[in-house]
Enzyme design. Structure first.
Site, PDB file in Angstrom:
ATOM      1  N   ASP A   1      57.478 -80.853  17.300  1.00 58.83           N
ATOM      2  CA  ASP A   1      58.496 -80.756  18.320  1.00 58.83           C
ATOM      3  C   ASP A   1      57.838 -81.330  19.707  1.00 58.83           C
ATOM      4  OD1 ASP A   1      60.363 -78.994  16.878  1.00 58.83           O
ATOM      5  OD2 ASP A   1      58.375 -77.755  16.792  1.00 58.83           O
TER       6      ASP A   1
ATOM      7  N   HIS B   1      59.309 -72.469  15.697  1.00 60.87           N
ATOM      8  CA  HIS B   1      59.977 -73.966  15.282  1.00 60.87           C
ATOM      9  C   HIS B   1      61.326 -73.559  14.801  1.00 60.87           C
ATOM     10  CE1 HIS B   1      60.000 -77.816  13.672  1.00 60.87           C
ATOM     11  NE2 HIS B   1      60.076 -77.649  12.515  1.00 60.87           N
TER      12      HIS B   1
HETATM   13  C1  LMR Z   1      61.652 -80.589  11.230  1.00 62.76           C
HETATM   14  O1  LMR Z   1      61.760 -80.132  12.149  1.00 62.76           O
HETATM   15  O2  LMR Z   1      62.072 -81.725  11.079  1.00 62.76           O
HETATM   16  C2  LMR Z   1      61.608 -79.707   9.840  1.00 62.76           C
HETATM   17  O3  LMR Z   1      61.269 -78.502  10.188  1.00 62.76           O
HETATM   18  C3  LMR Z   1      62.538 -79.821   8.804  1.00 62.76           C
HETATM   19  C4  LMR Z   1      63.541 -78.962   9.363  1.00 62.76           C
HETATM   20  O4  LMR Z   1      64.169 -78.139   8.381  1.00 62.76           O
HETATM   21  O5  LMR Z   1      64.294 -79.480  10.611  1.00 62.76           O
END
Ligand code: LMR
Length: 405
Positions: free
Chosen positions: A251, A279
């Protein structure tokens, strides 16, 4: 340096000694030699393959054409024994580091393992052992991974072991990169994976607690990674909670890229980028404290509505958008961000900068609830440890968003 290939079944012994110059010049010969000598067999009753240099027990030798041939625990070139200690002395290599990787037959690992083995993460003087954890279903594919690793002739890769038992694979692990988990599909939230993935991380926490180095650094990638990291650390009470990380570096990287794009600068000009929280789609990319060319982002990007809405939402939903485009979740950029996260812990953080990681909140200076895993700004001296950054500022917007996440 002596490189010794020992093939010693009771009725057959062959020892080949090569000098280091021979090793580098005669890889073709070496390769054909060991292909004649070894034949890997993986079966349901033999779920672990240990590919080891410096191993005490010599591997069992078999003729390639013998259909009944079996070898217990070694594969191809990793069956050869090397005098690693002598190499350490001549090449001033460091002591070997054990890296355990779960989900090792998956797409993320497929990008990551080759970077690790090439020395991209821990440096050109750091030999490594890779302990690759998969599932029963992925065992054949894991063998394929081991084959590609051996075909790559990485000088730093001294040992490879593959299997499905975390209690074996995590033994003495100094790094545990926990990638293996069910990924989300289109339209899902990461939290929807908790039931199934939570169990995996409870089990792996117990295994780490039982057999890993007490100083192991754990990076949880499988989603929902913050909660999985918390589950993992709660199941590993003998390992400091501080050693567990949930990967929010992806991120951070995404946020730096979007700010750079908007400001019309290359992304290396963006620093001090914090991701607060999970996340997840409520994560908070902090444009208040981030800097472009050393200046506050808000002084460079005057479109504050975009920062609050467009930018924030883009980062929150980037993973989901990628799933729509690819039909599967991100892999290469995730692997790169794992590399970045590891490097941030083994390299001193540049003066004045920081990086984001999901870490245990006890004792945090921001008033964030205790006893959770939450992404916050960290700095490291490069010793594997980190401290939370104190000199960050908050405004109403940032406080509200952090409270929400
Ligand atoms: C991402 O952010 O690309 C990974 O965590 C996969 C998802 O499920 O988004």
């Amino acid at each position: 340096m002596a490189v010794v290939a020992q093939l010693s079944p009771s009725s057959y012994t062959e020892t080949t000694r090569l000098s280091s110059s021979q090793l580098s010049l005669s890889s073709t010969h070496l390769s054909s030699l060991r292909r004649r000598a070894f034949r890997p067999i993986i079966g349901p009753r033999n779920p672990t393959i240990s590919c080891s240099v410096n191993q005490v027990q010599a591997p069992v030798a078999v003729e390639q054409d013998d259909p009944k041939s079996k070898t217990n625990d070694c594969y191809g070139v990793f069956c050869l024994t090397y005098d690693l200690k002598a190499e350490e002395e001549t090449k001033s290599w460091k002591k070997m580091v054990n890296i355990a990787v779960s989900g090792a037959a998956g797409m993320i690992a497929n990008h990551l393992l080759f970077k690790l083995a090439a020395g991209e993460v821990l440096g050109p003087d750091q030999p490594i052992a890779l302990k690759l954890l998969g599932s029963e279903r992925s065992l054949q594919a894991l063998e394929g991974v081991a084959m590609e690793l051996e075909d790559s002739l990485f000088p730093l890769l001294r040992e490879v072991k593959i299997g499905i038992n975390p209690y074996e694979l995590f033994e003495d692990a100094e790094w545990a990169l926990l990638i293996g988990a069910k990924p989300r599909g289109p339209g899902m939230e990461r939290a929807g994976l908790l039931d199934i993935n939570g169990q995996i991380f409870a089990e792996q926490g117990k295994a780490l607690n039982a057999v890993a180095s007490r100083n192991v650094k754990v990076i949880v990638v499988g989603n929902p990674c913050n909660t999985n990291a918390l589950i993992c650390l709660k199941n590993a009470p003998s390992i400091p909670a501080k050693n567990f990380h949930a990967l929010t570096r992806l991120d951070e990287n995404r946020a730096k890229c979007q700010l750079a794009l908007k400001a019309g600068v290359f992304y290396d000009k963006v620093s001090n980028m914090t991701i607060w929280g999970n996340h997840s789609t409520t994560q908070v990319p902090d444009f208040l404290n981030a800097r472009i060319n050393g200046l506050p982002v808000k002084e460079i990007i005057k479109d504050h509505k975009w920062l609050e809405e467009g930018f924030t939402e883009t980062i929150q939903k980037r993973g989901g958008l990628l799933i729509k485009k690819w039909g599967r979740s991100s892999a290469a950029s995730t692997a790169v961000s794992i590399v970045d996260a590891m490097k941030s812990l083994v390299t001193p953080t540049p003066e004045g900068d920081w990086f984001s990681s999901g870490v245990y909140t006890n004792g945090n200076p921001y008033g964030i609830a205790e006893d959770i895993v939450f992404s916050m700004p960290c700095r490291s001296k490069g010793d594997g440890d980190y401290e939370l950054v104190k000199d960050v500022i908050f405004d109403d917007y940032l406080r509200k968003r952090i409270a929400k996440v």
